[in-house]
Design a protein around this motif. Structure first.
Motif, PDB file in Angstrom:
ATOM      1  N   GLY A  38      17.253 -21.244 -59.938  1.00 22.16           N
ATOM      2  CA  GLY A  38      18.575 -21.819 -59.793  1.00 22.16           C
ATOM      3  C   GLY A  38      18.776 -22.467 -58.454  1.00 22.16           C
ATOM      4  N   GLY A  39      20.000 -22.929 -58.210  1.00 17.04           N
ATOM      5  CA  GLY A  39      20.314 -23.634 -56.986  1.00 17.04           C
ATOM      6  C   GLY A  39      20.578 -22.738 -55.807  1.00 17.04           C
ATOM      7  N   ALA A  40      20.650 -21.441 -56.012  1.00 17.24           N
ATOM      8  CA  ALA A  40      20.910 -20.504 -54.921  1.00 17.24           C
ATOM      9  C   ALA A  40      19.823 -19.445 -54.891  1.00 17.24           C
ATOM     10  CB  ALA A  40      22.275 -19.846 -55.093  1.00 17.24           C
ATOM     11  N   LEU A  41      19.448 -19.049 -53.687  1.00 17.00           N
ATOM     12  CA  LEU A  41      18.446 -18.002 -53.513  1.00 17.00           C
ATOM     13  C   LEU A  41      19.129 -16.650 -53.627  1.00 17.00           C
ATOM     14  CD1 LEU A  41      15.629 -16.980 -52.644  1.00 17.00           C
ATOM     15  CD2 LEU A  41      16.418 -17.203 -50.275  1.00 17.00           C
TER      16      LEU A  41
ATOM     17  N   VAL B 118      10.578 -26.040 -45.417  1.00 20.51           N
ATOM     18  CA  VAL B 118      11.470 -27.075 -45.945  1.00 20.51           C
ATOM     19  C   VAL B 118      12.946 -26.724 -45.779  1.00 20.51           C
ATOM     20  CG1 VAL B 118       9.768 -27.990 -47.568  1.00 20.51           C
ATOM     21  CG2 VAL B 118      11.287 -26.144 -48.291  1.00 20.51           C
ATOM     22  N   ALA B 119      13.248 -25.473 -45.438  1.00 21.05           N
ATOM     23  CA  ALA B 119      14.650 -25.096 -45.233  1.00 21.05           C
ATOM     24  C   ALA B 119      14.733 -23.786 -44.468  1.00 21.05           C
ATOM     25  CB  ALA B 119      15.372 -24.949 -46.579  1.00 21.05           C
TER      26      ALA B 119
ATOM     27  N   PRO C  89      20.919 -29.955 -48.105  1.00 19.28           N
ATOM     28  CA  PRO C  89      21.023 -30.333 -49.511  1.00 19.28           C
ATOM     29  C   PRO C  89      20.165 -29.422 -50.394  1.00 19.28           C
ATOM     30  CG  PRO C  89      19.509 -31.813 -48.416  1.00 19.28           C
ATOM     31  CD  PRO C  89      20.073 -30.895 -47.350  1.00 19.28           C
ATOM     32  N   PRO C  90      20.439 -29.420 -51.710  1.00 25.20           N
ATOM     33  CA  PRO C  90      19.640 -28.597 -52.633  1.00 25.20           C
ATOM     34  C   PRO C  90      18.161 -28.992 -52.587  1.00 25.20           C
ATOM     35  CG  PRO C  90      21.614 -29.426 -53.715  1.00 25.20           C
ATOM     36  CD  PRO C  90      21.521 -30.129 -52.391  1.00 25.20           C
ATOM     37  N   LEU C  91      17.312 -28.025 -52.848  1.00 26.09           N
ATOM     38  CA  LEU C  91      15.870 -28.277 -52.858  1.00 26.09           C
ATOM     39  C   LEU C  91      15.447 -28.889 -54.189  1.00 26.09           C
ATOM     40  CD1 LEU C  91      14.616 -24.964 -51.249  1.00 26.09           C
ATOM     41  CD2 LEU C  91      14.757 -27.209 -50.180  1.00 26.09           C
ATOM     42  N   PRO C  92      14.402 -29.729 -54.163  1.00 27.06           N
ATOM     43  CA  PRO C  92      13.876 -30.257 -55.420  1.00 27.06           C
ATOM     44  C   PRO C  92      13.226 -29.150 -56.250  1.00 27.06           C
ATOM     45  CG  PRO C  92      12.636 -31.122 -53.542  1.00 27.06           C
ATOM     46  CD  PRO C  92      13.718 -30.245 -53.000  1.00 27.06           C
TER      47      PRO C  92
END
Length: 89
Positions: free
Chosen positions: A5-8, A36-37, A60-63
């Motif tokens: 998903g978009g959140a860890l 990368v983040a 921004p969100p990761l690919p």
């Protein structure tokens, strides 16, 4: 640590008998080992014998892909580290 998903998603556990306040960051690495983040974690309490569920969102969100995550935390009673993977769909 892990999931998609978009959140860890994070699950912090305090097996001790005193309140622990932790802060730190999650460092995210791609398949080639490049960072990368960095996802900061502001100070959060984790109650004795308890759990704390959190979700860190990159901006921004990761690919899409599979990432390696190193979680580095510090608190009053020590420093903590964990490593896992994160699948971003």
């Amino acid at each position: 640590m892990g999931g998609g998903g978009g959140a860890l998603p994070l699950l912090l556990e305090n097996p001790g008998n005193v309140l622990e306040r932790v802060s730190g960051e999650a460092r995210v690495f791609d398949g080639e080992g490049r960072e990368v983040a960095r996802l900061p974690l502001e100070e959060v309490p984790v109650f004795p014998g308890g759990y704390r569920e959190l979700a860190l969102r990159p901006d921004p969100p990761l690919p899409r892909g599979r990432y390696r995550v190193a979680l580095i935390l510090g608190g009053t009673y020590g420093r903590y580290a964990a490593e896992g993977t994160w699948d971003v769909p």
